[in-house]
Design a protein around this motif. Sequence first.
Motif, PDB file in Angstrom:
ATOM      1  N   PHE A 111       0.747  -1.262   0.031  1.00  0.00           N
ATOM      2  CA  PHE A 111       0.047  -0.113   0.028  1.00  0.00           C
ATOM      3  C   PHE A 111       0.839   1.173  -0.036  1.00  0.00           C
ATOM      4  N   ASN A 112       0.328   2.225  -0.788  1.00  0.00           N
ATOM      5  CA  ASN A 112       1.215   3.627  -0.705  1.00  0.00           C
ATOM      6  C   ASN A 112       0.459   4.508   0.483  1.00  0.00           C
ATOM      7  N   GLU A 113       1.404   4.758   1.366  1.00  0.00           N
ATOM      8  CA  GLU A 113       0.909   5.373   2.363  1.00  0.00           C
ATOM      9  C   GLU A 113       0.651   7.180   2.210  1.00  0.00           C
ATOM     10  N   ALA A 135      -4.248   9.595  -0.861  1.00  0.00           N
ATOM     11  CA  ALA A 135      -4.199   8.405  -1.559  1.00  0.00           C
ATOM     12  C   ALA A 135      -5.638   8.654  -2.334  1.00  0.00           C
ATOM     13  N   TRP A 136      -6.442   9.424  -2.181  1.00  0.00           N
ATOM     14  CA  TRP A 136      -7.695   9.672  -2.995  1.00  0.00           C
ATOM     15  C   TRP A 136      -7.572  10.425  -4.263  1.00  0.00           C
ATOM     16  N   PHE A 137      -6.384  11.057  -4.338  1.00  0.00           N
ATOM     17  CA  PHE A 137      -6.316  11.859  -5.753  1.00  0.00           C
ATOM     18  C   PHE A 137      -5.429  11.432  -6.753  1.00  0.00           C
ATOM     19  N   GLY A 138      -6.011  11.649  -7.819  1.00  0.00           N
ATOM     20  CA  GLY A 138      -5.535  11.616  -8.985  1.00  0.00           C
ATOM     21  C   GLY A 138      -5.202  10.087  -9.321  1.00  0.00           C
ATOM     22  N   LYS A 139      -3.858   9.672  -9.843  1.00  0.00           N
ATOM     23  CA  LYS A 139      -3.596   8.386 -10.074  1.00  0.00           C
ATOM     24  C   LYS A 139      -3.313   7.405  -8.772  1.00  0.00           C
ATOM     25  N   ALA A 140      -2.992   8.237  -7.706  1.00  0.00           N
ATOM     26  CA  ALA A 140      -2.897   7.750  -6.401  1.00  0.00           C
ATOM     27  C   ALA A 140      -4.369   7.052  -5.930  1.00  0.00           C
ATOM     28  N   GLU A 141      -5.405   7.523  -6.218  1.00  0.00           N
ATOM     29  CA  GLU A 141      -6.456   7.106  -5.929  1.00  0.00           C
ATOM     30  C   GLU A 141      -6.845   5.789  -6.550  1.00  0.00           C
ATOM     31  N   ARG A 169      -7.200   2.274  -4.605  1.00  0.00           N
ATOM     32  CA  ARG A 169      -8.436   1.250  -4.554  1.00  0.00           C
ATOM     33  C   ARG A 169      -8.091   0.029  -5.302  1.00  0.00           C
ATOM     34  N   ARG A 170      -7.088  -0.089  -6.129  1.00  0.00           N
ATOM     35  CA  ARG A 170      -6.494  -1.433  -6.698  1.00  0.00           C
ATOM     36  C   ARG A 170      -5.783  -2.182  -5.682  1.00  0.00           C
ATOM     37  N   ALA A 171      -5.068  -1.507  -4.563  1.00  0.00           N
ATOM     38  CA  ALA A 171      -4.548  -2.327  -3.471  1.00  0.00           C
ATOM     39  C   ALA A 171      -5.783  -2.836  -2.582  1.00  0.00           C
ATOM     40  N   HIS A 172      -6.535  -1.807  -2.178  1.00  0.00           N
ATOM     41  CA  HIS A 172      -7.607  -2.314  -1.559  1.00  0.00           C
ATOM     42  C   HIS A 172      -8.414  -3.625  -2.076  1.00  0.00           C
ATOM     43  N   ALA A 173      -8.672  -3.584  -3.405  1.00  0.00           N
ATOM     44  CA  ALA A 173      -9.383  -4.807  -3.907  1.00  0.00           C
ATOM     45  C   ALA A 173      -8.450  -5.937  -3.852  1.00  0.00           C
TER      46      ALA A 173
END
Length: 257
Positions: A123-125, A129-135, A139-143
Amino acid sequence: MVSPGIHFLDARGPAGMRLYAIGDVHGRLDLLAAMHGRIRDEIERDPPEDWRVIHLGDYVDRGPDSKGVIDFLIEARQRDPRHLMLAGNHDVGFLDFLRAPDPDGLFMRFGGVQTAQSYGVPFNEGPNAWFGKAETLFRRAHAALVNAVPQSHVDFLRSLNFSVSLGDFFFCHAGIKPGTALDKQSPQDLIWIRDVFHDHTGLYPKIVVHGHTPVPEAQVLPNRVNVDTLAWQSGMLSALVVDGSDKRILTMTVKAM
């Protein structure tokens, strides 16, 4: 008539039953396995009529092997249901994150990244994390984490009770709200409460055995016992042992991670 409460020195465990109450583990499988080995050796060397091992919650986050800790606890409970596991705020926070990911919530801010890594998910800390590419990455890491966590782990976390009472002792993760009956305590208080509980000097109907708030060594007071000795960082896991009127602290130390 209101009960005057009980003092630690006068408290007794159930007749014929030895109790072991283990503090916050936070991913330190090495310490948990070593503590179980010590307890097993004691029981074999000096067998009680009966026993219970009570785990006070916070199995995940911060330390290196939350997945291994949950595997270990599931196996221990299946092997012998006298291993009891209670919920901690981090365990509930893990479930909450799996259901609804929040980059600013408990899981991401306080050690959940290490939990995800134990399941093989990076996970990126950080708060952005909700903005742009990081979002998208978040979400991919959460899935990926949702897919990586076995259903047996989710079922285990959902099965955790918030308290258990044995003899003159009441076990929970964080503490209780003073003035509220033990059987009326809210789950939120049982896993989160701090100051109002810690500051209360009066006796309770039972001795409250808890963790949640780290202390350098197990803290034994007239009305409560705190066995959270910051195992994930200090390398010391602590437990309260109760055998009739005898009470003692058991510690297991391994080099800090």
